[in-house]
Design a protein around this motif. Sequence first.
Motif, PDB file in Angstrom:
ATOM      1  N   CYS A  37      -9.042   6.320  -0.901  1.00 49.20           N
ATOM      2  CA  CYS A  37      -7.949   6.033  -1.849  1.00 49.20           C
ATOM      3  C   CYS A  37      -8.215   6.644  -3.227  1.00 49.20           C
ATOM      4  O   CYS A  37      -7.289   7.057  -3.918  1.00 49.20           O
ATOM      5  N   VAL A  38      -9.488   6.724  -3.616  1.00 47.26           N
ATOM      6  CA  VAL A  38      -9.823   7.330  -4.912  1.00 47.26           C
ATOM      7  C   VAL A  38      -9.664   8.849  -4.826  1.00 47.26           C
ATOM      8  O   VAL A  38      -9.074   9.480  -5.714  1.00 47.26           O
ATOM      9  N   ILE A  39     -10.147   9.410  -3.721  1.00 50.21           N
ATOM     10  CA  ILE A  39     -10.040  10.864  -3.532  1.00 50.21           C
ATOM     11  C   ILE A  39      -8.562  11.266  -3.506  1.00 50.21           C
ATOM     12  O   ILE A  39      -8.145  12.237  -4.148  1.00 50.21           O
ATOM     13  N   SER A  71      -4.112   1.668 -15.901  1.00 51.48           N
ATOM     14  CA  SER A  71      -5.515   1.659 -15.501  1.00 51.48           C
ATOM     15  C   SER A  71      -6.348   0.887 -16.534  1.00 51.48           C
ATOM     16  O   SER A  71      -7.254   0.134 -16.182  1.00 51.48           O
ATOM     17  N   ARG A  72      -6.016   1.092 -17.801  1.00 54.61           N
ATOM     18  CA  ARG A  72      -6.722   0.344 -18.855  1.00 54.61           C
ATOM     19  C   ARG A  72      -6.534  -1.165 -18.649  1.00 54.61           C
ATOM     20  O   ARG A  72      -7.488  -1.939 -18.810  1.00 54.61           O
ATOM     21  N   GLU A  73      -5.336  -1.539 -18.258  1.00 56.27           N
ATOM     22  CA  GLU A  73      -5.053  -2.955 -18.014  1.00 56.27           C
ATOM     23  C   GLU A  73      -5.881  -3.470 -16.814  1.00 56.27           C
ATOM     24  O   GLU A  73      -6.398  -4.586 -16.837  1.00 56.27           O
ATOM     25  N   LYS A  74      -6.020  -2.611 -15.792  1.00 57.36           N
ATOM     26  CA  LYS A  74      -6.836  -3.004 -14.635  1.00 57.36           C
ATOM     27  C   LYS A  74      -8.287  -3.237 -15.059  1.00 57.36           C
ATOM     28  O   LYS A  74      -8.936  -4.174 -14.596  1.00 57.36           O
ATOM     29  N   VAL A  75      -8.784  -2.357 -15.919  1.00 59.16           N
ATOM     30  CA  VAL A  75     -10.164  -2.513 -16.409  1.00 59.16           C
ATOM     31  C   VAL A  75     -10.275  -3.804 -17.213  1.00 59.16           C
ATOM     32  O   VAL A  75     -11.244  -4.564 -17.066  1.00 59.16           O
ATOM     33  N   ARG A  76      -9.284  -4.064 -18.053  1.00 53.67           N
ATOM     34  CA  ARG A  76      -9.315  -5.290 -18.879  1.00 53.67           C
ATOM     35  C   ARG A  76      -9.451  -6.523 -17.982  1.00 53.67           C
ATOM     36  O   ARG A  76     -10.292  -7.380 -18.220  1.00 53.67           O
ATOM     37  N   ARG A  77      -8.612  -6.545 -16.944  1.00 55.80           N
ATOM     38  CA  ARG A  77      -8.667  -7.701 -16.041  1.00 55.80           C
ATOM     39  C   ARG A  77      -9.981  -7.743 -15.273  1.00 55.80           C
ATOM     40  O   ARG A  77     -10.555  -8.802 -15.041  1.00 55.80           O
ATOM     41  N   PHE A  78     -10.468  -6.569 -14.899  1.00 48.46           N
ATOM     42  CA  PHE A  78     -11.695  -6.454 -14.085  1.00 48.46           C
ATOM     43  C   PHE A  78     -12.891  -7.095 -14.794  1.00 48.46           C
ATOM     44  O   PHE A  78     -13.731  -7.729 -14.160  1.00 48.46           O
ATOM     45  N   ILE A  79     -12.972  -6.925 -16.112  1.00 48.62           N
ATOM     46  CA  ILE A  79     -14.107  -7.517 -16.839  1.00 48.62           C
ATOM     47  C   ILE A  79     -13.652  -8.699 -17.707  1.00 48.62           C
ATOM     48  O   ILE A  79     -14.433  -9.237 -18.490  1.00 48.62           O
ATOM     49  N   ASN A  80     -12.379  -9.092 -17.531  1.00 46.54           N
ATOM     50  CA  ASN A  80     -11.802 -10.236 -18.247  1.00 46.54           C
ATOM     51  C   ASN A  80     -11.902 -10.114 -19.767  1.00 46.54           C
ATOM     52  O   ASN A  80     -12.259 -11.071 -20.455  1.00 46.54           O
ATOM     53  N   ALA A  81     -11.604  -8.935 -20.288  1.00 43.34           N
ATOM     54  CA  ALA A  81     -11.516  -8.788 -21.745  1.00 43.34           C
ATOM     55  C   ALA A  81     -10.230  -9.445 -22.214  1.00 43.34           C
ATOM     56  O   ALA A  81      -9.290  -9.630 -21.438  1.00 43.34           O
ATOM     57  N   GLU A  82     -10.199  -9.808 -23.495  1.00 38.29           N
ATOM     58  CA  GLU A  82      -9.028 -10.513 -23.997  1.00 38.29           C
ATOM     59  C   GLU A  82      -7.852  -9.542 -24.177  1.00 38.29           C
ATOM     60  O   GLU A  82      -6.724  -9.845 -23.811  1.00 38.29           O
ATOM     61  N   LYS A  83      -8.147  -8.374 -24.752  1.00 33.25           N
ATOM     62  CA  LYS A  83      -7.068  -7.456 -25.104  1.00 33.25           C
ATOM     63  C   LYS A  83      -7.304  -6.064 -24.551  1.00 33.25           C
ATOM     64  O   LYS A  83      -8.448  -5.606 -24.478  1.00 33.25           O
ATOM     65  N   LYS A  84      -6.213  -5.376 -24.252  1.00 36.11           N
ATOM     66  CA  LYS A  84      -6.294  -3.990 -23.794  1.00 36.11           C
ATOM     67  C   LYS A  84      -6.890  -3.079 -24.875  1.00 36.11           C
ATOM     68  O   LYS A  84      -7.528  -2.078 -24.574  1.00 36.11           O
ATOM     69  N   ALA A 282      -9.535   8.604 -15.223  1.00 31.82           N
ATOM     70  CA  ALA A 282      -9.303   7.247 -15.738  1.00 31.82           C
ATOM     71  C   ALA A 282      -8.320   6.515 -14.821  1.00 31.82           C
ATOM     72  O   ALA A 282      -8.501   5.336 -14.518  1.00 31.82           O
ATOM     73  N   ILE A 283      -7.295   7.231 -14.370  1.00 25.15           N
ATOM     74  CA  ILE A 283      -6.326   6.616 -13.451  1.00 25.15           C
ATOM     75  C   ILE A 283      -7.002   6.328 -12.107  1.00 25.15           C
ATOM     76  O   ILE A 283      -6.799   5.269 -11.506  1.00 25.15           O
ATOM     77  N   ALA A 284      -7.858   7.257 -11.666  1.00 22.96           N
ATOM     78  CA  ALA A 284      -8.571   7.049 -10.398  1.00 22.96           C
ATOM     79  C   ALA A 284      -9.565   5.887 -10.505  1.00 22.96           C
ATOM     80  O   ALA A 284      -9.851   5.224  -9.501  1.00 22.96           O
ATOM     81  N   LEU A 285     -10.068   5.627 -11.710  1.00 15.48           N
ATOM     82  CA  LEU A 285     -10.924   4.448 -11.904  1.00 15.48           C
ATOM     83  C   LEU A 285     -10.132   3.182 -11.572  1.00 15.48           C
ATOM     84  O   LEU A 285     -10.658   2.248 -10.965  1.00 15.48           O
ATOM     85  N   GLY A 286      -8.871   3.200 -11.953  1.00  9.78           N
ATOM     86  CA  GLY A 286      -8.001   2.073 -11.601  1.00  9.78           C
ATOM     87  C   GLY A 286      -7.899   1.896 -10.090  1.00  9.78           C
ATOM     88  O   GLY A 286      -7.931   0.772  -9.579  1.00  9.78           O
ATOM     89  N   ALA A 287      -7.807   3.036  -9.377  1.00 13.97           N
ATOM     90  CA  ALA A 287      -7.727   2.968  -7.905  1.00 13.97           C
ATOM     91  C   ALA A 287      -9.025   2.406  -7.326  1.00 13.97           C
ATOM     92  O   ALA A 287      -9.006   1.633  -6.358  1.00 13.97           O
ATOM     93  N   ALA A 288     -10.157   2.792  -7.917  1.00 13.43           N
ATOM     94  CA  ALA A 288     -11.458   2.289  -7.448  1.00 13.43           C
ATOM     95  C   ALA A 288     -11.556   0.785  -7.690  1.00 13.43           C
ATOM     96  O   ALA A 288     -12.058   0.038  -6.833  1.00 13.43           O
ATOM     97  N   ILE A 289     -11.067   0.353  -8.836  1.00 15.68           N
ATOM     98  CA  ILE A 289     -11.090  -1.087  -9.146  1.00 15.68           C
ATOM     99  C   ILE A 289     -10.220  -1.854  -8.153  1.00 15.68           C
ATOM    100  O   ILE A 289     -10.621  -2.911  -7.652  1.00 15.68           O
ATOM    101  N   ASP A 290      -9.046  -1.297  -7.819  1.00 16.87           N
ATOM    102  CA  ASP A 290      -8.197  -1.927  -6.797  1.00 16.87           C
ATOM    103  C   ASP A 290      -8.963  -2.063  -5.484  1.00 16.87           C
ATOM    104  O   ASP A 290      -8.922  -3.102  -4.827  1.00 16.87           O
TER     105      ASP A 290
END
Lengths: 405, 143
Positions: A37-39, A71-84, A282-290
């Motif tokens: 999915c990342v590739i 993708s930034r939002e996915k990262v935020r949720r992934f590490i539970n940061a407060e803000k994007k 950066a967008i593919a990082l979102g796919a990896a997080i998914d």
Amino acid sequence: MIDVLNIRKDFPILNTTVYGNPLIYLDNAATAQKPECVIQTVDELYRTCNANIHRGVHFMSEQCTEKYEQSREKVRRFINAEKKSEIIFTSGTTGSINMVACSFGERFVSAGDEIIISEMEHHSNIVPWQLLCERKNAVLKIISFDDNGILRIDLLDSLINEHTKIIAVTHASNVLGTINPVREIIAKAHLYNIPVLVDGAQAVPHGNVDVRDLDCDFYTFSGHKIYAPTGIGILYGKEKLLEQMPPYQGGGDMISTVTFDKTTYAQLPLKFEAGTLNFIDAIALGAAIDYVNNTGRQNIFEYEQKLLDYATQKLASIEGLKIYGEANKKVALVSFLLKNIHHLDTGMILDKKGIAVRTGTLCAEPLLTHFTQTGLVRASFAFYNTFDEIDALCENLEKISLMFK
Amino acid sequence: MTINEKQNQIIEEFSVFTEWIDKYEYLIELGKNLAVLDERSKTEQNLIKGCQSRVWIDAEYADGKIIYKADSDAIITKGIISLLVSVMSERKPEEIINADLFFIDRIGLHENLSPTRANGLLAMIKQMRLYALAFASVQKNEI
């Protein structure tokens, strides 16, 4: 539950053969393999949606920008940061730490100030601070670890004083595997209002990370170690600190207005994202997080811990094999040496059997100096590794022991 | 035996090995049997840069010939050094400078080494040649 055989189907590279042997990839702490999915995300973006972000009004640019910000939002949720706005895309952990050392250092560190790191840091969490200390005439202080590879946080009180400006420590050691009690370190540092940077490169791939729960001030990790492409990474920083820090690099995207007299900077996070960012990855990082979320981080943690326990037990039973790093809480990696056999010899023969391990200083020379070694062999696991692969590693290590007798 | 004759001899020795593991076992054997390098010669100056293991090469010049002595903390590397020493040692500087080291490819050493490790091998050969160049200039001064 991890259905490892099905999971392996998601990683095309695992079907590769090396010198006629099936690849046994045990160098995941250096870089992890990529799921289909990342590739596909990278491939599809270049085929259907490639335009520079935050710039054009045209359709594709806006589409790309939207995906990038998602993708930034996915990262935020992934590490539970407060803000994007607290999530900054960088080139990787090294890029993130250099950014903090330069920008935070520029604003907050002056001559005679002190920075605390640990004896078990990767070079990426040593050298940027050394460079800062040289620029500012500041002093680097070190938290040591004991022979089991456990950080001596009892010494922290004796290291902290009114000159301490920041503590930078790894969440998990890339050599010893030790998961450090960063929460405790952060709590102690905050008693003295000292911010803490946590290098999460080796921790994020293996389990849950919650930056708000940890209360860390900065957290860094690399995409390529969590199944995303190379060249993309994350700096999390608390907004109130990032706001006070000057830009790290100047260029496009990070400005608000530019005149020859005065330039004003963009709001967070773009203030720290100068130039055309690696938006595709950066967008593919979102796919990896998914992918990681769908697999389940708790499932990944539990399965990898089973691999770690099995590998530790089997390796320890090999005559003359010494394991470096025997903390109770470890991420899934084991560093070791066979008695009287050079790490390079071990690695060269394992390589011929299709087994990829890391050998050498593992980018942590001060850590190796602690054990008076010039190199180690490291087997590091991901959730697509199997118990059979650990068996193959151990069988070959037994053979190597005999070859060099 | 000339340099080329020695190289052909090594190629012949290796021709009996069909499996890489046998080549490695032979290199391990050679490594174990390489004459020990005096600790005093294991200096920073004699250390070869660009190797993944530590490799030291020292050279003496006597009666118009160069005698190489070398060591490594890794045994397979030491076996490779042993081959280089057996080809290059006790020869005149100009023989070494002009040598075409064809045996390395022919015994499959290059293909068995990753680029980083092959760089280490090249660094060793370069250092041996540098010694030869240095001693060649000494030789000229003598005349």
